[in-house]
Design an enzyme around this catalytic site. Structure first.
Site, PDB file in Angstrom:
ATOM      1  N   CYS A 270      -0.501   3.998   2.117  1.00 59.44           N
ATOM      2  CA  CYS A 270      -0.334   3.808   3.735  1.00 59.44           C
ATOM      3  C   CYS A 270       1.295   3.939   3.957  1.00 59.44           C
ATOM      4  O   CYS A 270       1.459   4.642   5.115  1.00 59.44           O
ATOM      5  CB  CYS A 270      -0.642   2.402   4.206  1.00 59.44           C
ATOM      6  N   ASP A 271       1.976   3.586   3.367  1.00 61.47           N
ATOM      7  CA  ASP A 271       3.528   3.353   3.614  1.00 61.47           C
ATOM      8  C   ASP A 271       4.570   4.381   3.162  1.00 61.47           C
ATOM      9  O   ASP A 271       5.773   4.099   3.146  1.00 61.47           O
ATOM     10  CB  ASP A 271       3.796   2.073   3.778  1.00 61.47           C
TER      11      ASP A 271
ATOM     12  N   CYS B 247       0.938  -1.229  -0.006  1.00 65.01           N
ATOM     13  CA  CYS B 247       0.118   0.072  -0.041  1.00 65.01           C
ATOM     14  C   CYS B 247       0.998   1.292   0.043  1.00 65.01           C
ATOM     15  O   CYS B 247       1.485   1.737   1.026  1.00 65.01           O
ATOM     16  CB  CYS B 247      -0.740   0.053   1.278  1.00 65.01           C
TER      17      CYS B 247
END
Lengths: 307, 117
Positions: free
Chosen positions: A136-137, A133
């Site tokens: 997200c990261d 992701c």
């Protein structure tokens, strides 16, 4: 025990479209949201090919709009997934956590889950350099070297998104051809921060506390090389989430649910499938939406016939 | 604030107090994103089954989340959410990125037993 008319397993584009249509048909659907409410699309930073949104939007935003529309028609949502299914005459018992729900019909829209690389080191470094992701990261990889594995639209989007953070991005793909739209590949090719490794596969992932590098093999020449990197974003496609249903509906060798031509009818009466669980070819949100609509209409017809 | 039914930890002091005043604490530090939401939901579901554990969340993008982010156990983490299990005030286990219910229950069953006392 209360008996549901239609339960929809999954809350991605197919499931929520089925829910909207079923609710508008008065079937009072219950949606089981699954492990990732909104489905796989929620990890997409940008959706540019879903009609009706000329300025593009994030997958999360798109799915929250789907949900809002479903809520408008009083669709009920429940957390959790089906863990066991059994047939009781013309109905189905669904075990969801510690409860059992009975339903007259079921629409399976559980979608697919991201494929893993299945190479040594992957489990060790997941969350310590490996991710699925970028939204997200991605920010953890500021000024780092990252590899994006895959050749589809998601891989291209991921690589371009990561140019905001990483100092060097390598797209590593096992084929010389890309599944991504030409438009997306061209966009990625224009970026000076993106390098390409094709046709290569990762064979090993190494590091200490965090990921430090990979070993890769050239598919055509057999050449082996090692490459230093700090992160790997995996975008190599998905596999259908159908394991729990395989005892009750027929699936193909890859686990996709088999449906009758031009319909969502499965081999079990009263069970319908839509979206990525039965689509090994297209796997697009726009296709899943059409499937979801079909499934709701097929379920409605089945229920009318059964009455 | 995170939109969960878990106990929200909004300050470092609240987090410190929670882990020191309770024997078993699980804190998930993340955002309302696709890798984090499933973990919160699993925690919510597990709460009644683990009454001896306090389940809490903490918003990742706050200054006070340094309480979790700066733990030595999270030094190598590069995936949201950061989840830390505390026993008697000490971090005894931690994970980075999404986890399944099976993975979480295995950790809960393992770390909140006698051997960590």
């Amino acid at each position: 025990m209360d008996i549901e008319t239609v339960v929809i397993a999954g809350s991605g584009p197919a499931g929520l479209t089925a829910a909207i249509y079923a609710a508008r048909a008065g079937l009072k659907p219950l949606v089981l949201e699954g492990l990732t409410p909104g489905g796989q699309l929620t990890v997409s930073e940008t959706v540019e090919n879903y009609p009706g949104f000329p300025d593009s939007l994030s997958g999360s935003e798109l799915m929250s709009r789907f949900r809002k529309q479903a809520e408008r028609f009083d669709v009920r949502f429940q957390r959790g997934s089906i863990q066991e299914i059994s047939r009781i005459e013309n109905q189905y018992n669904l075990r969801i956590k510690n409860n059992t729900t009975r339903t007259k019909s079921l629409i399976i829209a559980t979608g697919a889950q991201a494929r893993r690389l299945n190479v040594p080191g992957e489990k060790v470094f997941y969350g310590r350099g490996i991710s699925g992701c970028v939204t997200c990261d991605g920010a953890f990889f500021k000024d780092k070297k990252v590899i994006v594995v895959g050749g589809g639209n998601t891989a291209m989007h991921n690589a371009l998104y990561l140019t905001r953070f990483a100092k060097k991005i390598t797209i590593l793909h096992r084929r010389t051809r890309f599944k991504a739209d030409i438009y997306e590949v061209e966009k990625a090719k224009k970026s000076t921060e993106i390098e390409w490794m094709v046709p290569w596969v990762i064979t090993d992932i190494t590091g200490d506390e965090t990921l430090k590098g990979i070993t890769a093999r050239n598919i055509e020449t057999g050449e082996i090389c090692t490459l230093e990197c700090d992160g790997i974003f995996v975008a190599i496609g998905h596999q259908p989430k159908t394991e729990v249903f395989s005892s009750i509906v027929k699936t193909n060798q890859d686990g996709y649910i088999i449906v009758a031509p031009n319909s969502t009818v499965t081999t079990a009466p009263g069970i319908f499938a839509c979206g990525d669980v039965c689509d090994p070819v297209y796997r697009q949100a726009a296709v899943a939406v059409g499937h979801g609509c079909m499934a709701a209409m097929d379920a409605q017809e089945y229920l009318t016939r059964e009455e | 604030m995170l939109l969960t039914n878990l106990k929200h930890l909004e300050t470092k002091n609240a987090a410190e107090s929670l882990v020191h005043c309770n024997e078993n604490v699980m804190i998930c530090c993340g955002r309302m994103g696709p890798m984090c939401v499933p973990v919160y939901e699993i925690m919510e579901e597990l709460q009644p089954r683990y009454p001896h554990v306090v389940f809490a969340d903490m918003e990742f993008d706050t200054k006070d989340a340094a309480f979790i982010k700066n733990l030595p156990e999270c030094r190598s983490f590069m995936g949201l959410p950061f989840t830390v299990y505390f026993k008697n005030g000490k971090a005894v286990h931690s994970t980075s990125s999404i986890q399944t219910e099976d993975q979480i229950t295995t950790i809960l069953n393992n770390v909140f037993t006698e051997k960590y006392k």
